[in-house]
Design an enzyme around this catalytic site. Structure first.
Site, PDB file in Angstrom:
ATOM      1  N   PRO A  11       0.794  -1.227   0.000  1.00  0.00           N
ATOM      2  CA  PRO A  11       0.000   0.000   0.000  1.00  0.00           C
ATOM      3  C   PRO A  11       0.830   1.282   0.000  1.00  0.00           C
ATOM      4  CG  PRO A  11      -0.131  -1.118   2.124  1.00  0.00           C
ATOM      5  CD  PRO A  11       0.530  -2.057   1.173  1.00  0.00           C
ATOM      6  N   ASN A  12       0.279   2.249  -0.709  1.00  0.00           N
ATOM      7  CA  ASN A  12       0.799   3.620  -0.811  1.00  0.00           C
ATOM      8  C   ASN A  12       2.028   3.743  -1.705  1.00  0.00           C
ATOM      9  OD1 ASN A  12      -1.161   4.783   1.049  1.00  0.00           O
ATOM     10  ND2 ASN A  12      -0.087   3.624   2.629  1.00  0.00           N
ATOM     11  N   ARG A  19       4.982  11.031  -2.453  1.00  0.00           N
ATOM     12  CA  ARG A  19       4.691  10.851  -1.035  1.00  0.00           C
ATOM     13  C   ARG A  19       5.986  10.958  -0.222  1.00  0.00           C
ATOM     14  NH1 ARG A  19       4.861   4.773   1.036  1.00  0.00           N
ATOM     15  NH2 ARG A  19       4.060   5.024   3.120  1.00  0.00           N
ATOM     16  N   TYR A  24      11.110   8.650   1.034  1.00  0.00           N
ATOM     17  CA  TYR A  24      11.045   7.615  -0.003  1.00  0.00           C
ATOM     18  C   TYR A  24      11.693   8.029  -1.326  1.00  0.00           C
ATOM     19  CZ  TYR A  24       7.807   5.536   3.311  1.00  0.00           C
ATOM     20  OH  TYR A  24       7.254   4.992   4.444  1.00  0.00           O
ATOM     21  N   ASN A  75       8.115  -5.634  -1.396  1.00  0.00           N
ATOM     22  CA  ASN A  75       8.059  -4.540  -0.429  1.00  0.00           C
ATOM     23  C   ASN A  75       6.607  -4.489   0.038  1.00  0.00           C
ATOM     24  OD1 ASN A  75       7.905  -2.281   1.084  1.00  0.00           O
ATOM     25  ND2 ASN A  75       8.986  -0.937  -0.348  1.00  0.00           N
ATOM     26  N   ALA A  78       3.317  -1.059   4.574  1.00  0.00           N
ATOM     27  CA  ALA A  78       2.807  -1.131   5.951  1.00  0.00           C
ATOM     28  C   ALA A  78       2.368  -2.540   6.349  1.00  0.00           C
ATOM     29  CB  ALA A  78       1.650  -0.147   6.118  1.00  0.00           C
ATOM     30  N   HIS A  81       4.421  -4.903   8.784  1.00  0.00           N
ATOM     31  CA  HIS A  81       4.377  -4.837  10.239  1.00  0.00           C
ATOM     32  C   HIS A  81       3.090  -5.417  10.821  1.00  0.00           C
ATOM     33  CE1 HIS A  81       7.527  -2.117   9.063  1.00  0.00           C
ATOM     34  NE2 HIS A  81       6.660  -1.276   8.523  1.00  0.00           N
ATOM     35  N   ASP A  88       2.065 -16.074   5.847  1.00  0.00           N
ATOM     36  CA  ASP A  88       1.578 -17.440   5.568  1.00  0.00           C
ATOM     37  C   ASP A  88       1.640 -17.746   4.076  1.00  0.00           C
ATOM     38  OD1 ASP A  88       1.119 -17.899   8.228  1.00  0.00           O
ATOM     39  OD2 ASP A  88      -1.061 -17.683   8.125  1.00  0.00           O
ATOM     40  N   GLU A  99      13.032  -9.370   0.823  1.00  0.00           N
ATOM     41  CA  GLU A  99      12.187  -8.294   1.366  1.00  0.00           C
ATOM     42  C   GLU A  99      12.918  -6.965   1.171  1.00  0.00           C
ATOM     43  OE1 GLU A  99      11.514  -9.034   5.522  1.00  0.00           O
ATOM     44  OE2 GLU A  99      10.684  -7.029   5.887  1.00  0.00           O
ATOM     45  N   HIS A 101      12.794  -2.707   1.710  1.00  0.00           N
ATOM     46  CA  HIS A 101      12.228  -1.455   2.229  1.00  0.00           C
ATOM     47  C   HIS A 101      13.076  -0.316   1.706  1.00  0.00           C
ATOM     48  CE1 HIS A 101       9.746  -3.854   4.784  1.00  0.00           C
ATOM     49  NE2 HIS A 101      10.816  -4.524   5.153  1.00  0.00           N
ATOM     50  N   ILE A 102      12.421   0.676   1.181  1.00  0.00           N
ATOM     51  CA  ILE A 102      13.137   1.824   0.623  1.00  0.00           C
ATOM     52  C   ILE A 102      13.847   2.586   1.743  1.00  0.00           C
ATOM     53  CG2 ILE A 102      12.840   4.026  -0.595  1.00  0.00           C
ATOM     54  CD1 ILE A 102      10.324   2.626  -1.918  1.00  0.00           C
ATOM     55  N   SER A 103      13.128   2.788   2.833  1.00  0.00           N
ATOM     56  CA  SER A 103      13.699   3.511   3.974  1.00  0.00           C
ATOM     57  C   SER A 103      14.350   2.521   4.938  1.00  0.00           C
ATOM     58  CB  SER A 103      12.597   4.293   4.697  1.00  0.00           C
ATOM     59  OG  SER A 103      11.637   3.400   5.237  1.00  0.00           O
ATOM     60  N   ARG A 108      13.429   4.340  12.127  1.00  0.00           N
ATOM     61  CA  ARG A 108      12.141   5.039  12.182  1.00  0.00           C
ATOM     62  C   ARG A 108      11.354   4.626  13.431  1.00  0.00           C
ATOM     63  NH1 ARG A 108       9.352   4.710   6.476  1.00  0.00           N
ATOM     64  NH2 ARG A 108       8.127   6.399   7.430  1.00  0.00           N
ATOM     65  N   ARG A 112       7.708   0.156  13.229  1.00  0.00           N
ATOM     66  CA  ARG A 112       8.232  -0.305  11.931  1.00  0.00           C
ATOM     67  C   ARG A 112       9.400  -1.278  12.091  1.00  0.00           C
ATOM     68  NH1 ARG A 112       5.705   3.225   8.211  1.00  0.00           N
ATOM     69  NH2 ARG A 112       5.303   5.240   9.168  1.00  0.00           N
TER      70      ARG A 112
HETATM   71  C1  DHK Z   1       7.178   1.571   3.018  1.00  0.00           C
HETATM   72  C2  DHK Z   1       6.071   1.890   3.737  1.00  0.00           C
HETATM   73  O1  DHK Z   1       4.969   2.335   3.136  1.00  0.00           O
HETATM   74  C3  DHK Z   1       6.062   1.821   5.209  1.00  0.00           C
HETATM   75  O2  DHK Z   1       4.784   1.494   5.709  1.00  0.00           O
HETATM   76  C4  DHK Z   1       7.100   0.868   5.757  1.00  0.00           C
HETATM   77  C5  DHK Z   1       8.366   0.943   3.637  1.00  0.00           C
HETATM   78  C6  DHK Z   1       8.453   1.144   5.121  1.00  0.00           C
HETATM   79  C7  DHK Z   1       9.630   1.308   2.873  1.00  0.00           C
HETATM   80  O3  DHK Z   1      10.566   1.858   3.448  1.00  0.00           O
HETATM   81  O4  DHK Z   1       9.691   1.006   1.671  1.00  0.00           O
HETATM   82  O5  DHK Z   1       7.175   1.012   7.152  1.00  0.00           O
END
Ligand code: DHK
Length: 149
Positions: A11-12, A19, A24, A75, A78, A81, A88, A99, A101-103, A108, A112
């Site tokens: 998501p997002n 964003r 990011y 990735n 959210a 977490h 599963d 896996e 994660h950009i950040s 953080r 997270r």
């Molecule tokens: C991206 C998100 O949207 C967050 O909810 C995660 C992750 C971190 C990222 O760093 O790519 O906590």
């Protein structure tokens, strides 16, 4: 047949580039897809690239990967977490899982710091920005080559 890698985004991440760019970055998800395609092509891999804001769609793609993919880069955003369901689904997939994660999630908020997906992932990349995706594709290629030996 060319091995296929699924790259799944939670998501997002459709808002990547717009964003919170201080967290990011300014690259869009289309930029990430293009970089992954270039890397995959150079490694003799094909690629399917998806993003969804809906947990069940990510789960459905992971199920599809059981038949159609040699490896998964994910990735979960959210859902990292929160989602036992994604964990599963990944546990029912046999190939390598990386896996991304950009950040740097460990720098953080404490909520997270925990990842359900890490219980399954063969490797984790965090805090390398969008570059982490192409590096993850390289890692999947290496793991597939090692498994084929
Ligand atoms: C991206 C998100 O949207 C967050 O909810 C995660 C992750 C971190 C990222 O760093 O790519 O906590």
């Amino acid at each position: 047949m060319t091995p296929c890698v699924f790259i799944l985004n939670g998501p997002n991440l459709n808002l990547l580039g717009k964003r919170q760019p201080h967290i990011y970055g300014s690259e869009t998800l289309a930029d990430v897809e293009a970089a992954c395609r270039e890397t995959a092509a150079g490694l003799g891999l094909s690629l399917r690239f998806h993003q969804s804001n809906r947990e069940y769609e990510l789960i459905d793609w992971i199920h599809e990967a059981r038949e159609a993919a040699a490896g998964i880069v994910i990735n979960p955003a959210a859902f990292t977490h929160t989602s036992v369901a994604i964990l599963d689904a990944l546990n029912a997939f046999d190939g390598p899982v990386i896996e991304v994660h950009i950040s740097n999630i460990h720098k953080r908020e404490s909520f997270r710091h925990h990842s359900y997906v890490s219980l399954r992932a063969d490797g984790i990349i965090a805090g390398l920005g969008t570059q982490g995706y192409a590096l993850a594709v390289q890692r999947v290629a290496r793991l597939l080559a090692e498994a084929a030996r």
